[in-house]
Design an enzyme around this catalytic site. Structure first.
Site, short mmCIF file in Angstrom:
data_model
loop_
_atom_site.label_atom_id
_atom_site.label_comp_id
_atom_site.label_asym_id
_atom_site.label_seq_id
_atom_site.Cartn_x
_atom_site.Cartn_y
_atom_site.Cartn_z
CG HIS A 136 35.42 42.94 -28.36
ND1 HIS A 136 36.14 43.09 -29.38
CD2 HIS A 136 34.40 43.62 -28.64
CE1 HIS A 136 35.46 43.83 -30.27
NE2 HIS A 136 34.30 44.24 -30.00
NE ARG A 190 36.81 46.48 -34.56
CZ ARG A 190 35.40 46.25 -34.24
NH1 ARG A 190 35.41 46.55 -32.91
NH2 ARG A 190 34.67 45.61 -35.09
N1 LIG Z 1 33.52 47.14 -28.08
C1 LIG Z 1 32.35 47.08 -28.58
O1 LIG Z 1 31.70 46.04 -28.34
C2 LIG Z 1 31.85 47.68 -29.90
C3 LIG Z 1 30.68 47.62 -30.27
C4 LIG Z 1 30.31 47.93 -31.35
C5 LIG Z 1 31.00 49.03 -32.11
N2 LIG Z 1 32.29 49.08 -31.44
C6 LIG Z 1 33.36 49.92 -32.26
O2 LIG Z 1 32.69 51.35 -32.36
C7 LIG Z 1 32.97 52.16 -33.35
C8 LIG Z 1 32.10 53.34 -33.66
O3 LIG Z 1 30.71 52.82 -34.04
P1 LIG Z 1 29.84 53.79 -34.59
O4 LIG Z 1 28.48 53.01 -34.94
O5 LIG Z 1 29.46 55.04 -33.75
O6 LIG Z 1 30.38 54.46 -35.73
P2 LIG Z 1 29.83 55.66 -36.89
O7 LIG Z 1 28.60 55.81 -36.78
O8 LIG Z 1 30.64 54.95 -38.51
O9 LIG Z 1 30.77 56.95 -36.35
C9 LIG Z 1 31.94 57.09 -36.47
C10 LIG Z 1 32.36 58.40 -35.90
O10 LIG Z 1 33.88 58.67 -36.07
C11 LIG Z 1 34.07 59.74 -36.63
N3 LIG Z 1 35.31 59.60 -37.30
C12 LIG Z 1 35.79 58.63 -38.20
N4 LIG Z 1 37.15 59.01 -38.76
C13 LIG Z 1 37.47 60.20 -37.99
C14 LIG Z 1 38.62 60.85 -37.97
N5 LIG Z 1 39.61 60.56 -38.79
N6 LIG Z 1 38.77 61.88 -37.14
C15 LIG Z 1 37.85 62.37 -36.42
N7 LIG Z 1 36.43 61.54 -36.39
C16 LIG Z 1 36.20 60.68 -37.17
C17 LIG Z 1 33.00 59.81 -37.49
O11 LIG Z 1 33.26 61.39 -37.90
P3 LIG Z 1 31.67 61.99 -38.84
O12 LIG Z 1 30.61 62.14 -38.00
O13 LIG Z 1 32.20 63.37 -39.19
O14 LIG Z 1 31.56 60.95 -40.19
C18 LIG Z 1 31.66 59.57 -36.84
O15 LIG Z 1 31.37 60.62 -35.91
C19 LIG Z 1 32.71 50.88 -34.63
O16 LIG Z 1 33.66 51.16 -35.67
C20 LIG Z 1 33.47 49.91 -33.71
O17 LIG Z 1 34.88 49.64 -34.02
C21 LIG Z 1 33.00 48.33 -30.48
#
Ligand SMILES: NC(=O)c1ccc[n+]([C@@H]2O[C@H](COP(=O)([O-])OP(=O)(O)OC[C@H]3O[C@@H](n4cnc5c(N)ncnc54)[C@H](OP(=O)(O)O)[C@@H]3O)[C@@H](O)[C@H]2O)c1
Length: 316
Positions: A279, A231
Site C-alpha cells: 500500500h 482498495r
Molecule cells: N494505493 C494507494 O496508495 C492509494 C492512494 C490514493 C488513493 N487510492 C484509491 O484511489 C481511489 C480513487 O481516487 P480518486 O481521487 O481518483 O477518486 P475520485 O476523484 O473520487 O474518482 C473516482 C472515479 O471513479 C468513478 N466511479 C465511481 N463509481 C463508479 C462506478 N460505479 N462505475 C464507474 N465509475 C465509477 C468516478 O466516476 P465519475 O467521474 O463519473 O464521478 C470517478 O471517475 C480512492 O478512492 C482510493 O481508494 C489509493
C-alpha cells in the site's frame, strides 16, 4: 499553542492513531493555518475540536460533540463513510498534487512492467533460463483505466503521453483529449474487451466492491494484466488466482489488500505472476496536503462548499 492565536480561534484536531505520524503533521498544518489552534486529538478536551483531519482508522471521533467536519488526509474515504457514528458530518477527501503525481508514477511503473513482461523475465531469472520474448510497442498495447477521477484521469493522460492506447471508464461522461472514454455499467463490457492492461482507480463503494471478479476477468482479452491500486475490497482474491492459473490473466500488480498488512502466509506473497507492494502507490505530501486542508477549512468557516466534499449518497 502559539500566543498569537485568538482564544476563540477555531480548533483543528489531528486524528491519526500513530502519535509520531500525528506529530509530523503539526508544523505543516500550523504553517498553512496560522490563525487556527491545531493540536493532536488526544491533547484536546472532547468539547474543543471544531474540525478534524483524519488518517487511517477514525474510531473515537464520535466522542467529540462539537465537530463540524472531517478532512481526510487520504483520497479514499470508504472507512470514514462506513463509521455509523459519523454519518452527520461532512467529509472532505484529499486532493493533493503530490498524491496525484505519486500515483501516476506508480501506475506508469506497473504498466510498463506488465507491458514489457517483467514478471515473466523474473520467473525465468529464478530458473537461470535465457529465453527471448518480445512485446509490442506501446501504441499497440491497450490500457483501460477504471475510474477517471482525480487520480485515474492524470494516470490515463500520462500513459497516453508514453504512447499507450488508453481508454477510461467512469460513471458520468468525461471528455479527455487523446483518450477514449466509456461511461456507465452498459459500456463496461466493450471497455474491458479492449483492455490488455486494466488499472483499477475506483473508489470503494457498494457498487464497486468486488468488481474485479471472475466475470470481469473473463471479459478481458486473454492474457491481460490487472493493476489494483484502489482498495483491496475491489478484488475477489480467489477469482484472481483462478484467472492467473488458467492463463486468462498473465499477471497482476496489487498494492492494496482485503487484509492489510497482507498476512505472512497469504498465497499472493509467493505467486510468480503477482507483484505485491505494501500500500505504497502514493501518499499525501505534508506541504501540499496542508495547503489543501487549509483551503477546505477556510471554505467551511466561510460557509462555502469545499473542493473534495464527498457525496455520501454516491459513496465518494
Ligand atoms: N494505493 C494507494 O496508495 C492509494 C492512494 C490514493 C488513493 N487510492 C484509491 O484511489 C481511489 C480513487 O481516487 P480518486 O481521487 O481518483 O477518486 P475520485 O476523484 O473520487 O474518482 C473516482 C472515479 O471513479 C468513478 N466511479 C465511481 N463509481 C463508479 C462506478 N460505479 N462505475 C464507474 N465509475 C465509477 C468516478 O466516476 P465519475 O467521474 O463519473 O464521478 C470517478 O471517475 C480512492 O478512492 C482510493 O481508494 C489509493
Amino acid at each position: 499553542m502559539s500566543p498569537k492565536i485568538a482564544p476563540a480561534a477555531p480548533v483543528l484536531a489531528i486524528a491519526i492513531a500513530l502519535r509520531r505520524e500525528a506529530d509530523s503533521w503539526l508544523a505543516p498544518l500550523r504553517t498553512a493555518m496560522p490563525d487556527l489552534r491545531i493540536e493532536v486529538l488526544e491533547d484536546l478536551p472532547p468539547t474543543a475540536p471544531d474540525y478534524a483531519v483524519a488518517w487511517g482508522s477514525v474510531t473515537g471521533l464520535e466522542k467529540y460533540p462539537n465537530l463540524k467536519a472531517i478532512v481526510s488526509l487520504g483520497a479514499g474515504i470508504d472507512h470514514i463513510l462506513a463509521n455509523p457514528a459519523l454519518t452527520h458530518l461532512p467529509v472532505i477527501r484529499m486532493i493533493d498534487p503530490g498524491l496525484t503525481r505519486g500515483m501516476t508514477e506508480f501506475v506508469l511503473l506497473q504498466a510498463l512492467l506488465h507491458h514489457r513482461r517483467m514478471p515473466l523475465f523474473q520467473a525465468q531469472q529464478a530458473k537461470r533460463e535465457w529465453r527471448e520474448r518480445f512485446s509490442p510497442l506501446a501504441p499497440n498495447r491497450r490500457i483501460g483505466v477504471m475510474g477517471m477521477g482525480v487520480l485515474g484521469r492524470d494516470a490515463a493522460k500520462q500513459l497516453a503521453a508514453v504512447g499507450f492506447n488508453v481508454a477510461g471508464w467512469s460513471r458520468a461522461a468525461h471528455r479527455v483529449k487523446g483518450i477514449e472514454t466509456f461511461t456507465g455499467a452498459e459500456s463496461l463490457a466493450p471497455f474491458l474487451a479492449r483492455s490488455d492492461i486494466l488499472v483499477c482507480l475506483l473508489p470503494l463503494t457498494p457498487e464497486t466492491r468486488g468488481i474485479l471478479n471472475a466475470d470481469l476477468f473473463a471479459r478481458l482479452p486473454k492474457g491481460a494484466s490487472v493493476i489494483n491500486v484502489a482498495r483491496g475490497g475491489h478484488l475477489v482474491e480467489a477469482d484472481l488466482v483462478v484467472a492467473l492459473e488458467s492463463g486468462q490473466l498473465s499477471g497482476a500488480s496489487l498494492d492494496v489488500f482485503a487484509t492489510e498488512p497482507l498476512p505472512a502466509d497469504h498465497p499472493f506473497w509467493s505467486h510468480p505472476k503477482i507483484v505485491v507492494t505494501p500500500h505504497v502507490a502514493s501518499l499525501t505530501h505534508r506541504d501540499t496536503g496542508s495547503l489543501f486542508v487549509a483551503q477546505a477549512i477556510r471554505d467551511l468557516i466561510a460557509g462555502k462548499k469545499p473542493k473534495g466534499l464527498v457525496d455520501r449518497r454516491r459513496g465518494y
